[in-house]
Structure formats: C-alpha cells, structure tokens
Enzyme design. Structure first.
Site, PDB file in Angstrom:
ATOM      1  N   ARG A 186      12.651  -3.595   4.540  1.00  0.00           N
ATOM      2  CA  ARG A 186      11.216  -3.764   4.287  1.00  0.00           C
ATOM      3  C   ARG A 186      10.985  -4.590   3.019  1.00  0.00           C
ATOM      4  O   ARG A 186      10.112  -5.461   2.990  1.00  0.00           O
ATOM      5  CB  ARG A 186      10.542  -2.391   4.180  1.00  0.00           C
ATOM      6  CG  ARG A 186       9.028  -2.464   4.127  1.00  0.00           C
ATOM      7  CD  ARG A 186       8.388  -1.104   4.259  1.00  0.00           C
ATOM      8  NE  ARG A 186       8.651  -0.246   3.104  1.00  0.00           N
ATOM      9  CZ  ARG A 186       8.254   1.022   3.007  1.00  0.00           C
ATOM     10  NH1 ARG A 186       7.583   1.594   3.997  1.00  0.00           N
ATOM     11  NH2 ARG A 186       8.532   1.737   1.937  1.00  0.00           N
ATOM     12  N   LYS A 217       4.598  -4.429   1.364  1.00  0.00           N
ATOM     13  CA  LYS A 217       4.529  -3.501   0.227  1.00  0.00           C
ATOM     14  C   LYS A 217       4.563  -4.343  -1.048  1.00  0.00           C
ATOM     15  O   LYS A 217       5.616  -4.581  -1.635  1.00  0.00           O
ATOM     16  CB  LYS A 217       5.701  -2.510   0.296  1.00  0.00           C
ATOM     17  CG  LYS A 217       5.456  -1.260  -0.521  1.00  0.00           C
ATOM     18  CD  LYS A 217       6.325  -0.124  -0.036  1.00  0.00           C
ATOM     19  CE  LYS A 217       6.303   1.050  -0.988  1.00  0.00           C
ATOM     20  NZ  LYS A 217       5.055   1.783  -1.030  1.00  0.00           N
ATOM     21  N   GLU A 222      -4.699   4.518   7.463  1.00  0.00           N
ATOM     22  CA  GLU A 222      -3.712   5.380   6.801  1.00  0.00           C
ATOM     23  C   GLU A 222      -4.366   6.004   5.583  1.00  0.00           C
ATOM     24  O   GLU A 222      -5.571   5.868   5.392  1.00  0.00           O
ATOM     25  CB  GLU A 222      -2.468   4.561   6.404  1.00  0.00           C
ATOM     26  CG  GLU A 222      -2.775   3.393   5.476  1.00  0.00           C
ATOM     27  CD  GLU A 222      -1.534   2.609   5.047  1.00  0.00           C
ATOM     28  OE1 GLU A 222      -0.419   3.138   5.139  1.00  0.00           O
ATOM     29  OE2 GLU A 222      -1.700   1.459   4.605  1.00  0.00           O
TER      30      GLU A 222
HETATM   31  N1  PXG Z   1       1.203   3.852   3.223  1.00  0.00           N
HETATM   32  C1  PXG Z   1       1.091   3.326   1.999  1.00  0.00           C
HETATM   33  C2  PXG Z   1      -0.071   2.493   1.662  1.00  0.00           C
HETATM   34  C3  PXG Z   1       2.106   3.563   1.053  1.00  0.00           C
HETATM   35  O1  PXG Z   1       2.016   3.029  -0.170  1.00  0.00           O
HETATM   36  C4  PXG Z   1       3.265   4.923   2.686  1.00  0.00           C
HETATM   37  C5  PXG Z   1       2.249   4.629   3.578  1.00  0.00           C
HETATM   38  C6  PXG Z   1       4.415   5.754   3.148  1.00  0.00           C
HETATM   39  O2  PXG Z   1       5.563   4.930   3.314  1.00  0.00           O
HETATM   40  P1  PXG Z   1       7.030   5.510   3.130  1.00  0.00           P
HETATM   41  O3  PXG Z   1       7.914   4.331   3.360  1.00  0.00           O
HETATM   42  O4  PXG Z   1       7.128   6.020   1.719  1.00  0.00           O
HETATM   43  O5  PXG Z   1       7.199   6.574   4.136  1.00  0.00           O
HETATM   44  C7  PXG Z   1       3.219   4.359   1.391  1.00  0.00           C
HETATM   45  C8  PXG Z   1       4.290   4.585   0.380  1.00  0.00           C
HETATM   46  C9  PXG Z   1       2.796   7.577  -4.828  1.00  0.00           C
HETATM   47  C10 PXG Z   1       3.230   6.352  -4.102  1.00  0.00           C
HETATM   48  O6  PXG Z   1       3.062   7.670  -6.030  1.00  0.00           O
HETATM   49  C11 PXG Z   1       3.330   6.366  -2.740  1.00  0.00           C
HETATM   50  C12 PXG Z   1       3.734   5.216  -2.049  1.00  0.00           C
HETATM   51  C13 PXG Z   1       3.984   4.096  -2.754  1.00  0.00           C
HETATM   52  C14 PXG Z   1       3.870   4.091  -4.128  1.00  0.00           C
HETATM   53  C15 PXG Z   1       3.508   5.221  -4.823  1.00  0.00           C
HETATM   54  O7  PXG Z   1       2.201   8.445  -4.191  1.00  0.00           O
HETATM   55  N2  PXG Z   1       3.795   5.365  -0.697  1.00  0.00           N
END
Ligand code: PXG
Length: 300
Positions: free
Chosen positions: A52, A151, A184
């Site tokens: 990713r 991301k 989301e």
């Molecule tokens: N959607 C978004 C917009 C995200 O930023 C997820 C879904 C979940 O993805 P993963 O790959 O982690 O299953 C994310 C990722 C925090 C934090 O501190 C969370 C994310 C990124 C940066 C900080 O809560 N989540």
C-alpha cells in the site's frame, strides 16, 4: 533509556529526531505513510502495508529511495534497537527538503522516518460496551481530487471530521462520500452485519483499503484460515446508505489501532440489540488469532 527513531538511515534518540522545516511533508503534507502493528514479535501483514505504501507513493510520483526489502529490514532494525516485541509502527516517507514553492522537483531526496512507539490501546470498556458514533457534515474527499484510497500525509479531511464528532461529544465520526453513501470513519473502515451477511462499502466510494478490513474479509471468505469457530460465511461489498446501517443487526469498525470495535449507536439510532453482537464477537476472536500467526517474524 530514550527510544530510537530511524531517520534516513540513522537511529537517533527521540529528542534528537528532527526534520527540516523545509521538508515538504511539513510544508504541504506531501508524502505517504503507514501505521503497522507488531504482536509478540510478529509484524502483522507487513507485506500488505508495504504494498500500500509503494502504491500510494507511485500514484503521487514519489520514488521511495529504498527497495521494499531494505525498508522492511530498516523497520526490523528499529524494532530490534528498541527491543520491542509489541509496537505501533509509524512509517513515513515525505517528498523531502525543498524550497518554499510547491514544486516537488526541487526536493532531491525523500525523507524516510520510522517511529516504533508503544501501543496506546483504547479503553477495554469501549470494546465491551461498543461505540456510539455520529455522521458529520464534512464529506470524504472526492476521489477525483484526492483519492481516499491513498494513504497520504494530507489528513485534514479526516481531522475536520474528527473535530466535528468531538464537538458533539463523540470519539469517532461516520463519513459519507460526496453522493451521500457511507464511506468510512476518520481512521477506520466500517462493516455491517444483517441476517448473517457481512457487508462493507467498496473502496471506490471513498475509503482506504484498510489492511484490517482485508484481514476481516479473508477471515470470512477463506475458511480454515484460523481455528476460531462460528465465523460468518457470507460477505459482500456494496454501496451502503445510513438507512442500511441504522437497520443492521450489527455494525463494527476496523483499523490497525482499534483492531475490531463494535458500534452500538449511530446518529441516535440503536443498532440491533444495542450491544455488541455475536458475529462481531466471533470476528474479534478470529482476528486476535490471526494476529498471532500472520506476519513477519523477527527476534529481539
Ligand atoms: N480508513 C482511514 C481513513 C485510515 O486512516 C483505516 C481506514 C484503517 O486502515 P488499516 O490499514 O489500519 O486497517 C485508516 C488507518 C489513528 C490513526 O491514530 C489511524 C489510522 C491512520 C493514522 C492514525 O487512529 N488508520
């Protein structure tokens, strides 16, 4: 002892780990990142996280000055230097140091940072009782402008949504896309369960292809992946409205930090019985089992 942070090949104590104010990651949010979990010396789905990262970088024409394998080794080196077996890794690649103009061509070398923090877990009460969330006015970025599938270091869209939720007394926000479909949450993907079928919106509506989201889909669609019993068998990806969520039997969120967290209320509507449901509970168990075996191993 102070924890060490990796910056461009060097391991520096946290208090000395600094980057330039001319770094375009700071000036413009020009860069990409990953948040990765480590469970008992196993880096959960490291390959998918690196995929990713490199894909996001490719789309924004940011050439990561390191091979995938080397980057994986740098992560392990940082974890080992800090003697960490359980961690939350923040991997950041920014455009690098340039001048005050936007032009990314003035940035000669991307900056690579690896922070291996300890994990701050959400209070266990949230997992037992479930979360209450609220829809916020800020919609998810339009894919044609800045695709939420990337991301990138531009998180203001999510941060605005988080502020709006917090102003209303909620810790997490439900974000719709510009057409009003469920996208989301600010840092988590969303799923619903109805009559045994687990459903999540396709990422093209405006969601990050979450690694945890992918793991949940695998638990449902690849029987035998874990020993945990009673996992749901039916999965579909389709457009969801808020009406669909309000009338679901169960709703839960997925993310690297939160793992799986049940949602029991959305916009004042109780979801199902108002308590975390059996499908969510079985997937939480299955996910926990998966984190103990699906990852890259290293010795501290
Ligand atoms: N959607 C978004 C917009 C995200 O930023 C997820 C879904 C979940 O993805 P993963 O790959 O982690 O299953 C994310 C990722 C925090 C934090 O501190 C969370 C994310 C990124 C940066 C900080 O809560 N989540």
């Amino acid at each position: 002892m102070e924890r060490l942070v990796y910056i461009d090949g060097k391991l520096l104590p946290e208090s000395k780990a600094k980057i330039s104010v001319f770094d375009h990651g700071f000036l413009y949010g020009d860069g990409v990142f990953e948040g990765i979990r480590v469970y008992s010396g196993l880096i959960f789905r490291l390959d998918q996280h690196l995929d990713r990262l490199y894909e996001s970088a490719h789309t924004v024409l940011l050439k990561i000055p390191m091979m995938r394998k080397e980057l994986g080794q740098a992560i392990i080196k940082t974890l080992k230097a800090n003697r960490q077996k359980d961690a939350y890794i923040r991997l950041v690649v920014s455009r690098g140091v340039g001048d005050l103009g936007l032009d990314p061509n003035k940035c000669k070398t991307p900056t690579i940072v690896i922070i291996t923090n300890s994990i701050t877990l959400y209070p266990s009460k949230l997992y037992e009782d479930g979360l209450k969330i609220i829809t916020v006015p800020t919609v998810r970025n339009i894919p044609e402008a800045l695709n939420p599938q990337l991301k990138t270091l531009n998180y203001l869209n999510n941060i605005l949504a988080k502020i709006e939720a917090s102003n209303s007394g909620f810790v997490e926000a439900l974000m719709l896309n510009h057409q009003g479909y469920v996208a989301e949450c600010t840092g988590d993907n969303i799923f619903m369960v109805k009559r045994g079928v687990v459903t999540t919106p396709p990422v093209y509506v405006g969601a990050l292809p979450g690694i945890t989201r992918g793991a949940i889909i695998d638990l449902i669609t690849k029987p035998g992946l874990v020993k945990t019993g009673n996992l749901p068998k039916k999965f579909e990806e389709r457009l969801l409205t808020r009406h669909d969520l309000y009338n679901a039997d169960e709703v839960f969120l997925t993310g690297t930090a939160a793992e799986l967290i049940p949602v029991v209320e959305i916009d004042g509507r109780m979801i199902g019985s108002g308590e975390p449901g059996p499908v969510t509970r079985s997937l939480m168990k299955g996910f926990r089992e998966l984190t103990r075996k699906d990852g890259v191993k290293y010795a501290v």
